[in-house]
Enzyme design. Structure first.
Site, short mmCIF file in Angstrom:
data_model
loop_
_atom_site.label_atom_id
_atom_site.label_comp_id
_atom_site.label_asym_id
_atom_site.label_seq_id
_atom_site.Cartn_x
_atom_site.Cartn_y
_atom_site.Cartn_z
CE1 TYR A 1 -14.33 14.04 -60.08
CE2 TYR A 1 -15.04 16.44 -60.69
CZ TYR A 1 -14.25 15.38 -59.87
OH TYR A 1 -13.55 15.79 -58.80
CE LYS B 1 -15.56 14.33 -55.64
NZ LYS B 1 -14.54 13.31 -55.07
N1 LIG Z 1 -7.76 18.12 -58.58
C1 LIG Z 1 -8.95 19.08 -58.42
O1 LIG Z 1 -8.90 20.43 -58.60
C2 LIG Z 1 -9.84 18.85 -57.32
C3 LIG Z 1 -10.11 17.41 -57.00
N2 LIG Z 1 -11.11 17.18 -55.99
C4 LIG Z 1 -11.34 15.88 -55.72
O2 LIG Z 1 -10.03 15.60 -54.71
C5 LIG Z 1 -9.89 14.14 -54.77
C6 LIG Z 1 -8.22 13.81 -55.20
O3 LIG Z 1 -8.20 14.39 -56.61
P1 LIG Z 1 -6.74 14.67 -57.16
O4 LIG Z 1 -5.92 14.43 -56.18
O5 LIG Z 1 -6.99 15.92 -58.10
O6 LIG Z 1 -6.69 13.44 -58.00
P2 LIG Z 1 -5.76 11.98 -58.29
O7 LIG Z 1 -6.22 11.41 -59.61
O8 LIG Z 1 -4.25 12.97 -58.33
O9 LIG Z 1 -5.88 11.40 -57.18
C7 LIG Z 1 -6.79 10.40 -57.08
C8 LIG Z 1 -5.99 9.10 -56.44
O10 LIG Z 1 -7.18 8.16 -56.25
C9 LIG Z 1 -6.46 7.00 -56.84
N3 LIG Z 1 -7.68 5.91 -57.23
C10 LIG Z 1 -8.56 6.08 -58.06
N4 LIG Z 1 -9.39 5.12 -58.26
C11 LIG Z 1 -9.12 4.05 -57.35
C12 LIG Z 1 -9.68 3.19 -56.78
N5 LIG Z 1 -10.61 2.51 -57.54
N6 LIG Z 1 -9.20 2.71 -55.83
C13 LIG Z 1 -8.19 3.18 -54.83
N7 LIG Z 1 -7.58 4.40 -55.40
C14 LIG Z 1 -8.00 5.01 -56.33
C15 LIG Z 1 -5.59 7.32 -57.77
O11 LIG Z 1 -4.79 6.04 -58.13
C16 LIG Z 1 -5.05 8.64 -57.19
O12 LIG Z 1 -3.80 8.13 -56.66
C17 LIG Z 1 -10.84 13.55 -55.73
O13 LIG Z 1 -11.76 12.98 -55.02
C18 LIG Z 1 -11.41 14.67 -56.41
O14 LIG Z 1 -12.66 14.40 -56.83
C19 LIG Z 1 -12.06 18.00 -55.70
C20 LIG Z 1 -11.88 19.18 -55.88
C21 LIG Z 1 -10.90 19.77 -57.10
C1 LIG Z 2 -10.82 26.24 -72.37
C2 LIG Z 2 -9.48 26.18 -72.13
C3 LIG Z 2 -9.11 27.33 -72.41
O1 LIG Z 2 -7.63 27.73 -72.01
C4 LIG Z 2 -9.30 25.96 -70.66
C5 LIG Z 2 -9.80 24.39 -70.07
C6 LIG Z 2 -9.51 24.41 -68.84
C7 LIG Z 2 -10.26 23.19 -68.15
C8 LIG Z 2 -9.41 21.84 -68.49
C9 LIG Z 2 -10.32 23.41 -66.50
C10 LIG Z 2 -11.17 24.77 -66.07
C11 LIG Z 2 -11.75 24.43 -64.76
C12 LIG Z 2 -11.18 23.13 -64.67
C13 LIG Z 2 -11.99 22.33 -63.39
C14 LIG Z 2 -12.29 23.11 -62.16
O2 LIG Z 2 -11.29 23.73 -61.60
C15 LIG Z 2 -12.72 22.37 -60.91
C16 LIG Z 2 -12.65 21.08 -61.04
C17 LIG Z 2 -12.95 20.31 -59.79
C18 LIG Z 2 -12.67 18.80 -59.45
O3 LIG Z 2 -13.41 18.19 -58.66
C19 LIG Z 2 -12.07 18.10 -60.53
C20 LIG Z 2 -11.20 18.99 -61.32
C21 LIG Z 2 -12.07 20.19 -62.16
C22 LIG Z 2 -13.23 19.68 -62.73
C23 LIG Z 2 -10.87 21.07 -62.91
C24 LIG Z 2 -10.59 20.27 -64.25
C25 LIG Z 2 -10.15 20.98 -65.33
C26 LIG Z 2 -10.94 22.40 -65.74
C27 LIG Z 2 -12.29 21.96 -66.34
#
Ligand SMILES: NC(=O)C1=CN([C@@H]2O[C@H](COP(=O)(O)OP(=O)(O)OC[C@H]3O[C@@H](n4cnc5c(N)ncnc54)[C@H](O)[C@@H]3O)[C@@H](O)[C@H]2O)C=CC1
Ligand SMILES: C[C@@H](CO)CCC[C@@H](C)[C@H]1CC[C@H]2[C@@H]3[C@H](O)CC4=CC(=O)CC[C@]4(C)[C@H]3CC[C@]12C
Length: 369
Positions: A159, A163
């Site tokens: 992952y 990214k």
């Molecule tokens: N959730 C988090 O804490 C973080 C997320 N991100 C980034 O933010 C973005 C969104 O993440 P989330 O909303 O958490 O994930 P999510 O899984 O909820 O949303 C991702 C969306 O992309 C769509 N998708 C996946 N594969 C696809 C494909 N082949 N074609 C078209 N659509 C596709 C999915 O159907 C989904 O709706 C991602 O790029 C992720 O890397 C970055 C930092 C933290």
């Molecule tokens: C060891 C467990 C005891 O309670 C807790 C495990 C927590 C994990 C599932 C999360 C801890 C940190 C998270 C990640 C982090 O916030 C940064 C992220 C950035 C992204 O771009 C995608 C999501 C994630 C990787 C996020 C995923 C869940 C954790 C690993």
């Protein structure tokens, strides 16, 4: 909704517009971008909630498509002025293969860039991640760092590797000539761990707590800080960047910005308790209940079980060596680059972000009963 006093001329495309972050970006654009004429929502899976958006003044076009398919991306982008590329495969639990993660996150991003060039879309905002920086494989802390803080960003997990590669492609594409001869302007946003309404991992942890009789057991020392940011503020930052890229291309083009707000610095578990506590869960222990070596052993055991069971079923628990390292390594951000470059201020205070998240969790809880 959009202010009709301003001319509605722009066409935006949001990839991954039905995901956790994508849905907030879509709703934020409809509320905060008065120049929007058409909003295209491109996702592998379209949600039923999209229907309610189609009755407003902005034309909402839903496109079921796959970012790994170059021609689908190019077709969706034809005539778009701005693309916000949030689609991605977020998997740190071993659900998808490394090849699939690469295909969606890297090839998908290449397809978006090439589609910009082919169709003449000039502005590309990419949702990157804090993981592009760290925590690294050595578990070095990143304590309240900014975009210029030196850090050895070395990854092995598919992952963060994907990214990082995708972000690099986006930044290198800044300045490329698109159809019509004008330069492409790109920018990457790096959220830390996002929380808020719709956060699946928070749901999973909540359900885990319910199964354990309303308790969670502390596994991570309270002193380990993990950066978090509210989804509404991340969405707001995307909308602002998209809006300002044209006017401030010279400053913002090819830049990266951490996504930040006023969420407090806490450990991953203590932070979650800000929401899980008001929903009736309790975090047991002021110190980790198990020694770290035992947690590592359990995480390694989970990884082994995942591998052994793979031919029969998908075993993907929250705890694995990678997630343990993530949760157990300090990674927090303190920066004002977004404010300096494009005037970003969080739209939601910490109190509001917290209240909204708690309300969502409580509503989810009562609808489950
Ligand atoms: N959730 C988090 O804490 C973080 C997320 N991100 C980034 O933010 C973005 C969104 O993440 P989330 O909303 O958490 O994930 P999510 O899984 O909820 O949303 C991702 C969306 O992309 C769509 N998708 C996946 N594969 C696809 C494909 N082949 N074609 C078209 N659509 C596709 C999915 O159907 C989904 O709706 C991602 O790029 C992720 O890397 C970055 C930092 C933290
Ligand atoms: C060891 C467990 C005891 O309670 C807790 C495990 C927590 C994990 C599932 C999360 C801890 C940190 C998270 C990640 C982090 O916030 C940064 C992220 C950035 C992204 O771009 C995608 C999501 C994630 C990787 C996020 C995923 C869940 C954790 C690993």
């Amino acid at each position: 909704m959009a202010d009709s006093a301003q001319a509605q001329t722009l066409v935006y495309l949001v990839t991954g517009g039905c995901g956790f972050l994508g849905e907030h970006v879509v709703r934020m654009l409809l509320q905060q971008e008065p120049r929007l004429r058409e909003l295209r929502i491109f996702d592998l899976h379209l949600g039923p909630w999209l229907e309610e958006l189609k009755t407003g003044p902005v034309q909402v076009t839903t496109i079921q498509g796959d970012v790994t398919q170059a021609q689908e991306v190019a077709a969706a982008m034809t005539g778009a002025h701005v693309v916000i590329h949030t689609a991605g495969l977020v998997d740190v639990f071993g659900r998808a293969s490394p090849e699939t993660i690469h295909e969606v996150n890297v090839q998908g991003t290449k397809n978006v860039i090439e589609a910009c060039v082919q169709t003449g879309t000039r502005f590309l905002v990419y949702t990157s991640s804090m993981e592009v920086v760290g925590p690294n494989v050595k578990g070095h802390p990143f304590y309240r760092g900014n975009e210029d803080t030196p850090y050895e960003a070395v990854h092995r997990h598919p992952y963060p590797c994907s990214k990082a590669l995708a972000e690099q492609l986006v930044l290198e594409a800044n300045g490329r000539k698109v159809r019509g001869g004008l330069p492409l302007v790109t920018c990457a946003l790096r959220p830390t761990g996002i929380y808020g309404e719709g956060h699946q991992i928070m749901r999973d942890i909540y359900n885990q707590g319910l199964r354990l009789g309303g308790r969670l057991f502390r596994a991570i020392p309270a002193s380990v800080e993990h950066g978090r940011v509210y989804v509404g503020n991340v969405a707001w930052m995307h909308v602002l960047v998209a809006r300002e890229l044209e006017q401030r291309a010279a400053v913002m083009g090819g830049q990266v910005y951490f996504c930040y707000d006023k969420s407090p610095y806490k450990s991953y578990e203590d932070f979650n308790m800000e929401f899980l506590g008001p929903c009736g869960l309790r975090l047991v222990g002021t110190r980790p209940l198990l020694p770290y070596w035992l947690l590592m052993l359990l995480a390694a055991l989970n990884a082994l079980l995942q591998w052994l069971l793979r031919p029969l079923l998908l075993y993907a628990p929250l705890l694995n060596p990678y997630t343990l390292a993530m949760a157990n390594t300090t990674f927090t951000v303190s920066t004002n680059k977004a404010q300096r470059h494009f005037g970003y201020k969080p739209l939601f205070s910490w109190e509001e972000s917290r209240t909204r998240t708690i309300r969502w969790m409580q509503a989810m809880d009562s609808s489950a009963q």
